[in-house]
Scaffold this motif. Structure first.
Motif, PDB file in Angstrom:
ATOM      1  N   TRP A 145      -4.123  -5.605  -1.637  1.00  0.00           N
ATOM      2  CA  TRP A 145      -3.267  -5.983  -0.495  1.00  0.00           C
ATOM      3  C   TRP A 145      -4.094  -6.415   0.714  1.00  0.00           C
ATOM      4  O   TRP A 145      -3.571  -7.080   1.593  1.00  0.00           O
ATOM      5  CB  TRP A 145      -2.319  -4.833  -0.128  1.00  0.00           C
ATOM      6  CG  TRP A 145      -2.976  -3.484  -0.043  1.00  0.00           C
ATOM      7  CD1 TRP A 145      -3.676  -2.986   1.009  1.00  0.00           C
ATOM      8  CD2 TRP A 145      -2.981  -2.473  -1.054  1.00  0.00           C
ATOM      9  NE1 TRP A 145      -4.127  -1.727   0.717  1.00  0.00           N
ATOM     10  CE2 TRP A 145      -3.720  -1.378  -0.548  1.00  0.00           C
ATOM     11  CE3 TRP A 145      -2.440  -2.382  -2.351  1.00  0.00           C
ATOM     12  CZ2 TRP A 145      -3.923  -0.209  -1.275  1.00  0.00           C
ATOM     13  CZ3 TRP A 145      -2.652  -1.211  -3.062  1.00  0.00           C
ATOM     14  CH2 TRP A 145      -3.378  -0.150  -2.537  1.00  0.00           C
ATOM     15  N   ASP A 146      -5.374  -6.022   0.770  1.00  0.00           N
ATOM     16  CA  ASP A 146      -6.239  -6.467   1.874  1.00  0.00           C
ATOM     17  C   ASP A 146      -6.658  -7.920   1.682  1.00  0.00           C
ATOM     18  O   ASP A 146      -6.793  -8.670   2.645  1.00  0.00           O
ATOM     19  CB  ASP A 146      -7.554  -5.666   1.917  1.00  0.00           C
ATOM     20  CG  ASP A 146      -7.371  -4.213   2.297  1.00  0.00           C
ATOM     21  OD1 ASP A 146      -6.593  -3.948   3.217  1.00  0.00           O
ATOM     22  OD2 ASP A 146      -8.024  -3.352   1.674  1.00  0.00           O
ATOM     23  N   ASP A 175      -3.074  -3.879   8.553  1.00  0.00           N
ATOM     24  CA  ASP A 175      -4.459  -3.654   8.142  1.00  0.00           C
ATOM     25  C   ASP A 175      -5.237  -3.216   9.382  1.00  0.00           C
ATOM     26  O   ASP A 175      -4.902  -3.601  10.502  1.00  0.00           O
ATOM     27  CB  ASP A 175      -5.050  -4.948   7.564  1.00  0.00           C
ATOM     28  CG  ASP A 175      -6.448  -4.723   7.011  1.00  0.00           C
ATOM     29  OD1 ASP A 175      -6.667  -3.681   6.366  1.00  0.00           O
ATOM     30  OD2 ASP A 175      -7.319  -5.574   7.234  1.00  0.00           O
ATOM     31  N   GLU A 178       0.817  -1.199   0.000  1.00  0.00           N
ATOM     32  CA  GLU A 178       0.000   0.000   0.000  1.00  0.00           C
ATOM     33  C   GLU A 178       0.860   1.263   0.000  1.00  0.00           C
ATOM     34  O   GLU A 178       0.467   2.299  -0.516  1.00  0.00           O
ATOM     35  CB  GLU A 178      -0.858  -0.057   1.269  1.00  0.00           C
ATOM     36  CG  GLU A 178      -1.857   1.035   1.373  1.00  0.00           C
ATOM     37  CD  GLU A 178      -2.782   0.829   2.574  1.00  0.00           C
ATOM     38  OE1 GLU A 178      -2.531  -0.062   3.401  1.00  0.00           O
ATOM     39  OE2 GLU A 178      -3.751   1.599   2.651  1.00  0.00           O
ATOM     40  N   ASP A 185       0.003  -5.982   3.031  1.00  0.00           N
ATOM     41  CA  ASP A 185      -0.623  -4.920   3.819  1.00  0.00           C
ATOM     42  C   ASP A 185       0.068  -4.944   5.179  1.00  0.00           C
ATOM     43  O   ASP A 185      -0.163  -5.833   5.995  1.00  0.00           O
ATOM     44  CB  ASP A 185      -2.136  -5.142   3.979  1.00  0.00           C
ATOM     45  CG  ASP A 185      -2.798  -3.893   4.581  1.00  0.00           C
ATOM     46  OD1 ASP A 185      -2.069  -3.051   5.133  1.00  0.00           O
ATOM     47  OD2 ASP A 185      -4.029  -3.771   4.495  1.00  0.00           O
TER      48      ASP A 185
END
Ligand code: 2IP
Ligand code: CA
Length: 377
Positions: A297-298, A156, A79, A153
């Motif tokens: 990326w999540d 998160d 990210e 990530d």
């Protein structure tokens, strides 16, 4: 593959340590929370410190994994950008240097000359990680890393991480908010097909150990490759009356549309990765999201784990289109290699059409059948 899995797990453990350290060491913690008190210039710098924790973790994973697998180096993305502006207006490229001293020297520039903070972080970045996990000895699969790429990530659910509430009470096993929903997510996918192949979810704030109140991490992994599925998790039990987990910001329209299926069984939690983990653990039958507020990326890491358990993550708007046109058997899964055409910045990598994460196809079908006839959809 076993070597790559080990390397990524070790990197996720180091990432978890850095995330814990930023909350546990006074010199770092004060930077995380001070924003509320700071003057304007300070405010900007301290605002950036949150991003610094993210950027650092991302760079550490890139560095450690890239060192072992040079062919992946240019294909590890996340990210954050590692260009960083400090409170003095200087631009610094944050990276892991070859020695701890050099890394500390670089970090103090970003940290407005705060040497204590820089040295603490540099020590965590350069620590040797020893992974002792006998279960990994059984993973003997081989695939060529040449065609792989990685989404990271670093933290998160950043908001919950900053807020840092460690004593939220779970509701039937699910934490609606708090540190439990802050996760490190790593996903490996095939660069040509976009399929997720290997996923890691690390919970840096899994449990607090007494008497020192130190947080302990826990990781989960899954591999789904050419018909072979392996995971640290076993497939959860199929529940006759499953729950669905939603974002606390989910639209009223979707909640209403799901009512015939789930009624009182709706529950809410922070963190996209955390909601996917709840599904993998069997705490929820599905995670439904109507909007494009998650990114590659999540979902890449959790998606690979869900696939390894027999499930997946579908693109909700495309799946609804397919469902209504009669194509109900192979609903379109999210892929990870192509940006959204015409979008810029982070939006290029958004899961634009919303999603449904599931382990059991029965649950996915029940959600689709319900939403396909709802007025709001
Ligand atoms: C966020 C984070 C949020 C989530 C959002 C993600 O990632 O997981 O919690 O929203 O979709 O992009 P919600 O909690 O409503 O599900 P990050 O914290 O890394 O920005
Ligand atoms: Ca995220």
């Amino acid at each position: 593959m076993a070597a790559l899995l080990r390397s990524l797990l070790a990197a996720s453990e180091k990432a978890a340590r850095i995330a814990q350290l930023c909350r546990q060491e006074e010199a770092l913690f004060s930077l995380l929370i001070e924003e509320k008190r700071g003057a304007d210039k300070n405010k900007k710098f301290l605002q950036d410190f949150k991003t610094l924790a993210d950027v650092l973790i991302q760079e550490v994973i890139k560095h450690d994994v890239g060192k072992e697998f040079p062919e992946l180096q240019d294909h590890i993305r996340g990210e954050e950008s590692n260009k960083f502006e400090n409170g003095l207006g200087e631009t610094v490229v944050v990276q892991v240097c070859s020695t701890q001293e050099e890394t500390a020297a670089l970090l103090q520039k970003v940290l407005d000359r705060n040497w204590t903070a820089a040295e603490l972080l540099a020590a965590a970045i350069h620590q040797e990680m020893v992974l002792s996990d006998p279960a990994l000895d059984d993973v003997t699969m081989t695939i060529s890393t040449e065609s792989l790429a990685v989404w990271i990530d670093p933290i998160d659910s950043t908001n919950q991480y900053i807020r840092g509430c460690g004593n939220v009470v779970p509701v039937d096993g699910i934490y609606p908010s708090g540190l439990h929903s802050a996760l490190v997510l790593i996903g490996v996918y095939n660069r040509h097909s976009g399929e997720p192949i290997l996923g890691i979810i690390n919970e840096p704030f899994f449990q607090e150990a007494l008497p020192a109140h130190r947080w302990q991490s826990k990781y989960y992994w899954g591999i789904a490759y050419r018909g072979t599925n392996l995971s640290s998790l076993s497939q959860p039990q199929l529940q006759a009356s499953p729950r669905v987990v939603l974002s606390s910001n989910e639209k009223a329209g979707l909640q209403k549309a799901l009512a015939p299926l789930y009624g009182e069984q709706l529950c809410f939690a922070s963190g996209a990765g955390y909601k996917m983990l709840c599904v993998a653990l069997g705490l929820a039958g599905a995670y439904v999201l109507s909007e494009g507020s998650t990114f590659k990326w999540d979902s890449c890491g959790p998606h690979a784990i869900l696939r390894a358990l027999g499930g997946g993550i579908i693109d909700l708007s495309e799946a609804l289109r397919a469902w209504r046109a009669g194509g109900r058997d192979r609903l379109p899964e999210l892929t990870y290699h192509k940006p959204v055409e015409g979008s810029v910045g982070a939006e290029r990598w958004a899961n634009q059409g919303g999603l449904v994460a599931y382990v059991y196809p029965e649950h996915l079908k029940a959600v689709m059948a319900t939403l396909a006839v709802a007025d709001a959809f």
